[in-house]
Design a protein around this motif. Structure first.
Motif, PDB file in Angstrom:
ATOM      1  N   ARG A   1       0.822  -1.212   0.000  1.00  0.00           N
ATOM      2  CA  ARG A   1       0.000   0.000   0.000  1.00  0.00           C
ATOM      3  C   ARG A   1       0.859   1.266   0.000  1.00  0.00           C
ATOM      4  NH1 ARG A   1      -3.939   1.942   4.783  1.00  0.00           N
ATOM      5  NH2 ARG A   1      -4.356   3.966   3.879  1.00  0.00           N
TER       6      ARG A   1
ATOM      7  N   ARG B   1       0.911   4.202  -2.863  1.00  0.00           N
ATOM      8  CA  ARG B   1       0.687   5.595  -2.465  1.00  0.00           C
ATOM      9  C   ARG B   1       1.815   6.483  -2.993  1.00  0.00           C
ATOM     10  NH1 ARG B   1       2.492   8.440   2.036  1.00  0.00           N
ATOM     11  NH2 ARG B   1       1.199  10.203   2.570  1.00  0.00           N
TER      12      ARG B   1
ATOM     13  N   ALA C   1      -6.319   5.146  -7.044  1.00  0.00           N
ATOM     14  CA  ALA C   1      -7.540   4.358  -6.872  1.00  0.00           C
ATOM     15  C   ALA C   1      -7.281   3.058  -6.108  1.00  0.00           C
ATOM     16  CB  ALA C   1      -8.152   4.049  -8.232  1.00  0.00           C
ATOM     17  N   ARG C   2      -6.030   2.655  -6.030  1.00  0.00           N
ATOM     18  CA  ARG C   2      -5.668   1.421  -5.330  1.00  0.00           C
ATOM     19  C   ARG C   2      -5.329   1.643  -3.863  1.00  0.00           C
ATOM     20  NH1 ARG C   2      -1.138  -0.991  -9.068  1.00  0.00           N
ATOM     21  NH2 ARG C   2      -0.969  -2.426  -7.304  1.00  0.00           N
ATOM     22  N   THR C   3      -5.452   2.869  -3.403  1.00  0.00           N
ATOM     23  CA  THR C   3      -5.163   3.174  -2.005  1.00  0.00           C
ATOM     24  C   THR C   3      -6.274   4.078  -1.470  1.00  0.00           C
ATOM     25  OG1 THR C   3      -3.516   4.046  -0.481  1.00  0.00           O
ATOM     26  CG2 THR C   3      -3.680   5.141  -2.611  1.00  0.00           C
ATOM     27  N   SER C   4      -6.342   4.205  -0.177  1.00  0.00           N
ATOM     28  CA  SER C   4      -7.363   5.064   0.426  1.00  0.00           C
ATOM     29  C   SER C   4      -6.761   6.375   0.923  1.00  0.00           C
ATOM     30  CB  SER C   4      -8.042   4.322   1.582  1.00  0.00           C
ATOM     31  OG  SER C   4      -7.074   3.986   2.572  1.00  0.00           O
ATOM     32  N   SER C   5      -5.633   6.746   0.377  1.00  0.00           N
ATOM     33  CA  SER C   5      -4.903   7.924   0.835  1.00  0.00           C
ATOM     34  C   SER C   5      -5.588   9.232   0.419  1.00  0.00           C
ATOM     35  CB  SER C   5      -3.482   7.895   0.270  1.00  0.00           C
ATOM     36  OG  SER C   5      -2.826   9.128   0.505  1.00  0.00           O
ATOM     37  N   GLY C   6      -5.925  10.031   1.400  1.00  0.00           N
ATOM     38  CA  GLY C   6      -6.477  11.353   1.130  1.00  0.00           C
ATOM     39  C   GLY C   6      -5.460  12.261   0.461  1.00  0.00           C
TER      40      GLY C   6
ATOM     41  N   VAL D   1      -5.545  11.609  -3.239  1.00  0.00           N
ATOM     42  CA  VAL D   1      -6.737  12.240  -3.818  1.00  0.00           C
ATOM     43  C   VAL D   1      -6.496  13.735  -4.004  1.00  0.00           C
ATOM     44  CG1 VAL D   1      -9.159  12.841  -3.381  1.00  0.00           C
ATOM     45  CG2 VAL D   1      -8.358  10.498  -3.003  1.00  0.00           C
TER      46      VAL D   1
ATOM     47  N   LEU E   1     -11.859   7.402  -9.664  1.00  0.00           N
ATOM     48  CA  LEU E   1     -11.521   8.089  -8.417  1.00  0.00           C
ATOM     49  C   LEU E   1     -12.426   9.314  -8.244  1.00  0.00           C
ATOM     50  CD1 LEU E   1      -9.368   7.764  -6.152  1.00  0.00           C
ATOM     51  CD2 LEU E   1      -7.959   9.389  -7.420  1.00  0.00           C
TER      52      LEU E   1
END
Length: 93
Positions: A3, A7, A41-46, A49, A79
């Protein structure tokens, strides 16, 4: 791929795309931007974004250029949070 690695790749690709944008090479900016969106799109990192949203907001002045429109459409589907954040940035919110 871990992850943290994804990122980092997303952030690096967004920074590279921003550099291409500053040089005026929209095709290269959009190609790197596409990579950034795919990784983000493969991570949840703000943070990812926000980097992608910043790029999209910078490309907003060229919205009629085909590669930019294609990148924006891809981002809307892959995304959506970045697309929404870019819209807010462009509106000054």
């Amino acid at each position: 791929m871990g992850r943290d690695k994804v990122r980092r790749l997303a952030i690096d690709a967004a920074l590279l795309a921003s550099t291409w944008l500053r040089t005026g090479d929209l095709d290269q900016a959009c190609a790197a931007g596409h990579d950034a969106v795919s990784y983000a799109a493969r991570t949840s990192s703000g943070r990812c974004v926000q980097r992608v949203a910043g790029l999209l907001a910078g490309l907003d002045a060229h919205a009629d250029y085909t590669a930019v429109a294609d990148l924006r459409e891809y981002t809307r589907h892959v995304l959506p949070a970045a697309d929404q954040a870019a819209t807010a940035m462009a509106r000054g919110a």
